[in-house]
Each structure stands twice: as C-alpha cells, then as structure tokens.
Design a protein around this motif. Structure first.
Motif, PDB file in Angstrom:
ATOM      1  N   MET A   1       0.866  -1.190   0.134  1.00  0.00           N
ATOM      2  CA  MET A   1       0.022   0.077   0.078  1.00  0.00           C
ATOM      3  C   MET A   1       0.963   1.157   0.126  1.00  0.00           C
ATOM      4  SD  MET A   1      -2.556   1.462   2.832  1.00  0.00           S
ATOM      5  CE  MET A   1      -3.919   0.607   2.244  1.00  0.00           C
ATOM      6  N   ASN A   2       0.472   2.027  -0.758  1.00  0.00           N
ATOM      7  CA  ASN A   2       1.259   3.456  -0.735  1.00  0.00           C
ATOM      8  C   ASN A   2      -0.006   4.553  -0.997  1.00  0.00           C
ATOM      9  OD1 ASN A   2       2.493   5.978  -1.510  1.00  0.00           O
ATOM     10  ND2 ASN A   2       4.138   4.722  -2.050  1.00  0.00           N
ATOM     11  N   LEU A   3      -0.146   5.700  -0.189  1.00  0.00           N
ATOM     12  CA  LEU A   3      -1.006   6.551  -0.365  1.00  0.00           C
ATOM     13  C   LEU A   3      -1.242   7.278  -1.834  1.00  0.00           C
ATOM     14  CD1 LEU A   3      -3.254   8.388   1.057  1.00  0.00           C
ATOM     15  CD2 LEU A   3      -1.616   9.926   1.963  1.00  0.00           C
ATOM     16  N   ALA A   4      -0.022   7.265  -2.224  1.00  0.00           N
ATOM     17  CA  ALA A   4       0.266   7.723  -3.853  1.00  0.00           C
ATOM     18  C   ALA A   4      -0.592   7.002  -4.741  1.00  0.00           C
ATOM     19  CB  ALA A   4       1.844   8.013  -4.040  1.00  0.00           C
ATOM     20  N   ASP A   5      -0.758   5.730  -4.330  1.00  0.00           N
ATOM     21  CA  ASP A   5      -1.480   4.691  -5.254  1.00  0.00           C
ATOM     22  C   ASP A   5      -3.041   5.423  -5.536  1.00  0.00           C
ATOM     23  OD1 ASP A   5       0.429   3.128  -5.342  1.00  0.00           O
ATOM     24  OD2 ASP A   5      -0.298   1.764  -3.915  1.00  0.00           O
ATOM     25  N   THR A   6      -3.590   6.209  -4.633  1.00  0.00           N
ATOM     26  CA  THR A   6      -4.939   6.796  -4.757  1.00  0.00           C
ATOM     27  C   THR A   6      -4.675   7.818  -5.935  1.00  0.00           C
ATOM     28  OG1 THR A   6      -5.302   6.483  -2.483  1.00  0.00           O
ATOM     29  CG2 THR A   6      -6.677   8.013  -3.551  1.00  0.00           C
ATOM     30  N   LEU A   7      -3.858   8.379  -5.863  1.00  0.00           N
ATOM     31  CA  LEU A   7      -3.791   9.300  -7.056  1.00  0.00           C
ATOM     32  C   LEU A   7      -3.480   8.587  -8.460  1.00  0.00           C
ATOM     33  CD1 LEU A   7      -3.121  12.269  -8.570  1.00  0.00           C
ATOM     34  CD2 LEU A   7      -0.749  12.008  -7.861  1.00  0.00           C
ATOM     35  N   HIS A   8      -2.760   7.534  -8.464  1.00  0.00           N
ATOM     36  CA  HIS A   8      -2.309   6.998  -9.788  1.00  0.00           C
ATOM     37  C   HIS A   8      -3.717   6.319 -10.184  1.00  0.00           C
ATOM     38  CE1 HIS A   8       0.235   5.257 -12.667  1.00  0.00           C
ATOM     39  NE2 HIS A   8       0.140   4.102 -12.185  1.00  0.00           N
ATOM     40  N   ARG A   9      -4.423   5.909  -9.201  1.00  0.00           N
ATOM     41  CA  ARG A   9      -5.942   5.199  -9.851  1.00  0.00           C
ATOM     42  C   ARG A   9      -6.769   6.115 -10.375  1.00  0.00           C
ATOM     43  NH1 ARG A   9      -5.181   2.163  -5.135  1.00  0.00           N
ATOM     44  NH2 ARG A   9      -6.584   3.512  -3.934  1.00  0.00           N
ATOM     45  N   THR A  10      -6.901   7.400  -9.656  1.00  0.00           N
ATOM     46  CA  THR A  10      -7.866   8.420 -10.060  1.00  0.00           C
ATOM     47  C   THR A  10      -7.202   8.974 -11.287  1.00  0.00           C
ATOM     48  OG1 THR A  10      -8.314   8.675  -7.702  1.00  0.00           O
ATOM     49  CG2 THR A  10      -8.805  10.469  -9.406  1.00  0.00           C
ATOM     50  N   ALA A  11      -5.929   9.058 -11.533  1.00  0.00           N
ATOM     51  CA  ALA A  11      -5.256   9.528 -12.863  1.00  0.00           C
ATOM     52  C   ALA A  11      -5.966   8.443 -14.128  1.00  0.00           C
ATOM     53  CB  ALA A  11      -3.885   9.697 -12.732  1.00  0.00           C
ATOM     54  N   THR A  12      -5.652   7.452 -13.799  1.00  0.00           N
ATOM     55  CA  THR A  12      -6.262   6.409 -14.810  1.00  0.00           C
ATOM     56  C   THR A  12      -7.731   6.428 -15.131  1.00  0.00           C
ATOM     57  OG1 THR A  12      -4.467   4.896 -14.002  1.00  0.00           O
ATOM     58  CG2 THR A  12      -6.184   3.887 -15.299  1.00  0.00           C
ATOM     59  N   GLU A  13      -8.433   6.791 -14.198  1.00  0.00           N
ATOM     60  CA  GLU A  13      -9.934   6.683 -14.590  1.00  0.00           C
ATOM     61  C   GLU A  13     -10.505   8.260 -14.908  1.00  0.00           C
ATOM     62  OE1 GLU A  13     -12.071   5.637 -11.132  1.00  0.00           O
ATOM     63  OE2 GLU A  13     -10.903   3.596 -10.983  1.00  0.00           O
ATOM     64  N   HIS A  14      -9.582   9.473 -14.331  1.00  0.00           N
ATOM     65  CA  HIS A  14     -10.199  10.791 -14.526  1.00  0.00           C
ATOM     66  C   HIS A  14      -9.103  11.707 -15.062  1.00  0.00           C
ATOM     67  CE1 HIS A  14     -13.835   9.601 -12.583  1.00  0.00           C
ATOM     68  NE2 HIS A  14     -13.265   9.165 -11.618  1.00  0.00           N
ATOM     69  N   GLY A  15      -8.090  10.954 -15.751  1.00  0.00           N
ATOM     70  CA  GLY A  15      -6.943  11.773 -16.257  1.00  0.00           C
ATOM     71  C   GLY A  15      -7.248  13.212 -16.914  1.00  0.00           C
ATOM     72  N   LEU A  16      -8.234  13.357 -17.554  1.00  0.00           N
ATOM     73  CA  LEU A  16      -8.324  14.676 -18.139  1.00  0.00           C
ATOM     74  C   LEU A  16      -9.251  15.771 -17.393  1.00  0.00           C
ATOM     75  CD1 LEU A  16      -9.190  13.639 -21.826  1.00  0.00           C
ATOM     76  CD2 LEU A  16      -7.119  14.381 -21.007  1.00  0.00           C
ATOM     77  N   ARG A  17      -9.611  15.299 -16.187  1.00  0.00           N
ATOM     78  CA  ARG A  17     -10.404  16.237 -15.194  1.00  0.00           C
ATOM     79  C   ARG A  17      -9.438  17.297 -14.417  1.00  0.00           C
ATOM     80  NH1 ARG A  17     -15.636  15.779 -13.820  1.00  0.00           N
ATOM     81  NH2 ARG A  17     -16.893  14.159 -14.838  1.00  0.00           N
ATOM     82  N   THR A  18      -9.815  18.313 -14.162  1.00  0.00           N
ATOM     83  CA  THR A  18      -8.884  19.283 -13.448  1.00  0.00           C
ATOM     84  C   THR A  18      -8.881  18.588 -12.030  1.00  0.00           C
ATOM     85  OG1 THR A  18      -9.722  21.244 -14.705  1.00  0.00           O
ATOM     86  CG2 THR A  18      -8.699  21.391 -12.612  1.00  0.00           C
ATOM     87  N   ALA A  19      -7.763  18.505 -11.453  1.00  0.00           N
ATOM     88  CA  ALA A  19      -7.528  18.209 -10.011  1.00  0.00           C
ATOM     89  C   ALA A  19      -7.104  19.054  -9.163  1.00  0.00           C
ATOM     90  CB  ALA A  19      -6.260  17.151 -10.057  1.00  0.00           C
ATOM     91  N   VAL A  20      -6.538  20.169  -9.645  1.00  0.00           N
ATOM     92  CA  VAL A  20      -6.159  21.318  -8.717  1.00  0.00           C
ATOM     93  C   VAL A  20      -6.022  22.499  -9.413  1.00  0.00           C
ATOM     94  CG1 VAL A  20      -3.824  20.658  -8.480  1.00  0.00           C
ATOM     95  CG2 VAL A  20      -4.764  21.982  -6.540  1.00  0.00           C
ATOM     96  N   GLU A  21      -6.532  23.697  -8.950  1.00  0.00           N
ATOM     97  CA  GLU A  21      -6.411  25.050  -9.611  1.00  0.00           C
ATOM     98  C   GLU A  21      -5.970  26.079  -8.500  1.00  0.00           C
ATOM     99  OE1 GLU A  21     -10.012  25.171 -11.846  1.00  0.00           O
ATOM    100  OE2 GLU A  21     -11.425  25.684  -9.985  1.00  0.00           O
TER     101      GLU A  21
END
Length: 492
Positions: A1-21
């Motif tokens: 487990m790595n907390l960074a895996d959460t970002l990696h999974r979300t990027a796979t599913e929602h890569g084109l969505r804005t994450a932070v602005e």
C-alpha cells in the motif's frame, strides 16, 4: 500500500479532469500524477531512500500536491511545515524528524536555510519556475514504491501547547482510509464536486478533508493561497464550489462578509459545508445556514486521528452543537466521567502509530489502543458527542468547573460579537477567574460592561467573565483557529 496509489488510480480513471487549480493555473489528474512521478525520480536521483523524511514548507499552491504525492511515491515520509515558521522552529522540525531534504518556498527560503544549519537537511528553494526546471532533468516518472500499511507516510507536528511540538506518525493505512471515508461516506463526493481549499495543506484538516478526499473521488480542488472571506465568496460564485471545509472563524467571517458585501455573489452551488478544528458556535451555525441555505456538518478530529474521528452524517439527523457520531470503523468512549462529562478517547484505524522518538509521550497518549484526546465531552442518549472543552482549558473557579465553550456560546448570542474567547486567569483566592476577549462586529459600540451583564443574566453566578477585554481581532494560528494562549489581558 502507498497513499500515492490513490492518485495513480484516479489519474487512470479521470486523467483529463482538473485536479487542482489556483489563480488561473491548474493541473489535470494526469498532469499531477506525472509530475509527482517525476518528483519521485528526482528524489531517488538525489539519494533519498524509502523511509527517509522530506520536509515541505510551502503555502497552498499547485506545487504542494505535486511534492506531497511525489515524496510518497518515492516511499519517503512527508514532513509538512508551516511556511511562517522561524529558524529555531525549523531547526526543531528538521532535527526531530531527521529530514534529509527540505523544499522551501522562496518567501521563506532564507529562514529555512538558517534553520537548517547544523542539521542533516539540504534546502531546495522553490520559485515559480524552480520545480519545473528541476523536473525537466527527470522526464521519466518513477513508479510508486510499495509500502506496508503501517509504514509512516506523513509526520505531522502537533501545535506544541505543552513543550516542543511532537511528530505524530500517520501511516499509509491511516491516511488512505480516512480520506476514503471522507470522500465516500461523509461528504459523498463525486468527480463533479468542487471543493474550496481555504485550509492550509500542511495541516491535517486540509490534507485529508480537502486534498486527499478530492483525489480519492476525482473531484476538483480549488485552492486559495490565504483565506479572505470576500475572495472566498467570489470563488464559490466563479468556480461553482459545491463543498466548503473550514474552521469556525472562517464561517463567522463569511457570514459577516455576506452581510457587508456590496456584490451579491451566487452561492447556490454549495451543497454542504464541513466545520472542524474547534467548536462551532451554535449561533454562527444557524446564521450561516440561513444566509447560505447550505447544511453545515460539524465533526471532530485531531492530527493524531488522521484527523477525522466523528462527524454529523448526511443520512442521519444533525444536532446543532454536536460533533456527531463515530465514523466508520472508529469507536469513542468517555473516561473519568463527572456530572456527565469525561475525557474523550478514540480507538480505530485512524489512530497514529505514535509520536516519533517519544515513547513516554506515546505511552501517555495511547493506552490499550485508546487515544486520550485531552478533550472533555458528553454523549446523549442517541450516541451524539458534544465537545465541552479542552481538558487543559477547563477553568476551576473557587472549586466550581467552568467550561469556556459554554460562556463563549452565550457571548456569540450577542448581536455585536464577532469573535470571543474565554480563558482562566490566576486569582489569589479563587484559584482562577473567568475572563473573555471579544472582537466586536465592525461599527459596533458595545461596551465590556454591557457584555458582562448580558452573560451574567444567562449563566450561573460563578461562570460569567468578570474581566472582558475588547480587541480588534483575536490571535489565530495557520488554520484560523483562535490561539487562546496568545491573548494579552495585560495586568488583569
């Protein structure tokens, strides 16, 4: 487990969505994931090994999540630091954590360099373009390093009201599950949600309830470099904010700004607001909900609980003044109960591993798996908890217990009061005397005598504040939490 895996999974599913602005700049989830992977490559190239501690001393901005998830991805431990820290405080954080590297914003780079002298940490000052230049040398993102559930992910330093700040070791499992519960169960986030990030990301509340929860759901995080109530209203209007997370002083400021603001911003997109960090005065809660037509859900947590421990749930009745019921997988209980009030203890998956290098402090705080919070609370017949006060804030006047929050609630009922804080002052015969510092609303001509009489009519004789000091504003910490220990009552 790595907390960074959460970002990696979300990027796979929602890569084109804005994450932070922030202020016209933004990163998609794919860009955030790639950038954090390149940070991991940068760290590995500089000899940072899994388990090493890396400091991050930045205000809210796009670089913070990039570095945060990049450090985690490298298997290292994030040490978030307030950019307003002074050299002696910085030195303590770096020595105590054993940090090998410190990313410091250019506005605090000189302080960071001074504080790092004589420590093992190398300081990397960051300007608007520095991180981009550093990452240009590492075009290939590094894969997330595998970590065990109980490996430390983040080292959060407590406020240090007693002695030097202590580093609470929060694990990958602590933070991953707390963010998941916030996103899925408490806030019911979807990728369509927009969270207003006014809370500093170096603090547990901002990290879990704004940044990590947004990443877990694929939602958009709209950051503010520093909280300004008028600007926050404008941002809700312009960005279609659906979720706001803040501390009580922010709610009071927004309520005042909404009344005074000449431009009527449309805030109808707000569907829920989250309050934590301190007790939300009931009068502020009711006033805010009426003005904004949005539910305010109050919860309780602390750095040592990752941070959320209990909450008013969307699918259950809300109770004003209550911090709700335990979150999924967490238990609460009261100990040393007198007159229905006892010290609140927490047990569950959210409890820290311990204080780094402080076995005695850890043993004092953690007993048989239960964390002693130091907060005094009561529980009603439906299992809803109410924070009465901090154990250390309890005032004992002539043998009678006075809970500052109770007196503060009465002060907030007065229409001229914007902020109030009640503390105990030493007294030669009573032990302690009740005192209050009050910041009146702009344009108010209320007097200390008027406020004293107002409270005296509403509480028992031993509870009302004999000493009332009127001030322009109350001292606050980085999250906007009122710092009672810094209130100056002069020779009172």
């Amino acid at each position: 487990m790595n907390l960074a895996d959460t970002l990696h999974r979300t990027a796979t599913e929602h890569g084109l969505r804005t994450a932070v602005e922030l202020s016209g700049s933004s990163l998609t989830y794919a860009e955030l994931d790639t950038a954090s992977g390149r940070v991991a490559a940068l760290l590995t190239g500089r000899g940072v090994d899994p388990g090493d501690r890396v400091g991050v001393m930045l205000p809210n901005g796009l670089d913070f999540p990039v570095l945060y998830y990049g450090i985690l991805r490298a298997g290292a431990v994030v040490v978030p630091m307030n950019p307003l820290l002074k050299p002696r405080e910085i030195a303590h954080y770096l020595r105590d954590s054993g940090a090998v590297l410190l990313f410091a914003h250019e506005m605090c780079a000189a302080e960071a360099e001074s504080g790092a002298e004589g420590t093992a940490a190398t300081v990397l000052p960051l300007s608007a373009s520095t991180l981009t230049e550093l990452l240009a040398e590492h075009p290939e993102p590094a894969a997330p390093q595998p970590r065990a559930e109980d490996d430390t992910a983040v080292l959060l330093y407590t406020s240090g009201t007693t002695g030097s700040p202590k580093g609470a070791e929060l694990t990958h499992a602590n933070l991953s599950r707390n963010a998941d519960i916030c996103a899925r169960s408490l806030f019911r986030l979807t990728p369509e949600d927009v969270i207003l990030g006014c809370l500093p990301l170096f603090h547990a509340f901002g990290q879990t309830c704004a940044m990590n929860a947004a990443v877990a759901a694929g939602a958009r995080l709209t950051l503010m470099a520093r909280f300004d109530p008028a600007e926050a209203l404008r941002t809700v209007h312009d960005r279609g904010v659906t979720v706001f997370a803040g501390v009580p002083t922010m709610y009071a400021a927004l309520l005042t700004a909404r009344t005074a603001q000449p431009v009527a911003y449309d805030t109808a997109t707000l569907r829920m607001c989250v309050s934590g960090g301190a007790s939300l005065p009931v009068e502020v809660l009711h006033g805010f909900e009426k003005a904004f037509d949005a539910a305010v859900l109050e919860g309780f947590g602390m750095s040592e609980t990752s941070p959320v421990a209990c909450f008013n749930h969307l699918d259950r009745p809300r109770k004003a003044g209550s911090v709700g019921t335990p979150i999924e997988g967490v238990e609460l209980r009261l100990i040393d109960v007198h007159d229905g009030v006892g010290e609140l203890c927490v047990r569950g998956h959210n409890i820290m591993k311990g204080y780094l290098g402080r076995p005695e402090a850890t043993a004092e705080a953690l007993r048989d798996g239960w964390l002693r919070t130091g907060d005094l609370a009561r529980v009603d017949e439906d299992g809803y908890y109410y924070i009465v006060d901090r154990k250390k804030d309890l005032i004992i006047r002539g043998g009678f217990n006075v809970y500052p929050r109770e007196v503060e609630e009465v002060l907030y009922e007065h229409p001229a009061v914007a902020e109030a804080a009640v503390v105990g002052l030493p007294h030669p015969t009573l032990g302690e005397e009740v005192a209050a510092a009050v910041a009146p609303r702009p344009g108010s001509d209320v007097t200390a005598d008027e406020l004293r009489e107002f409270v005296r009519e509403r509480v028992a004789p031993y509870k009302y504040p004999r000493e009332i000091r009127l001030v322009e504003a109350l001292p606050k910490g980085a999250t906007g939490k009122i710092l009672k220990r810094e209130i100056d009552f002069g020779d009172a």
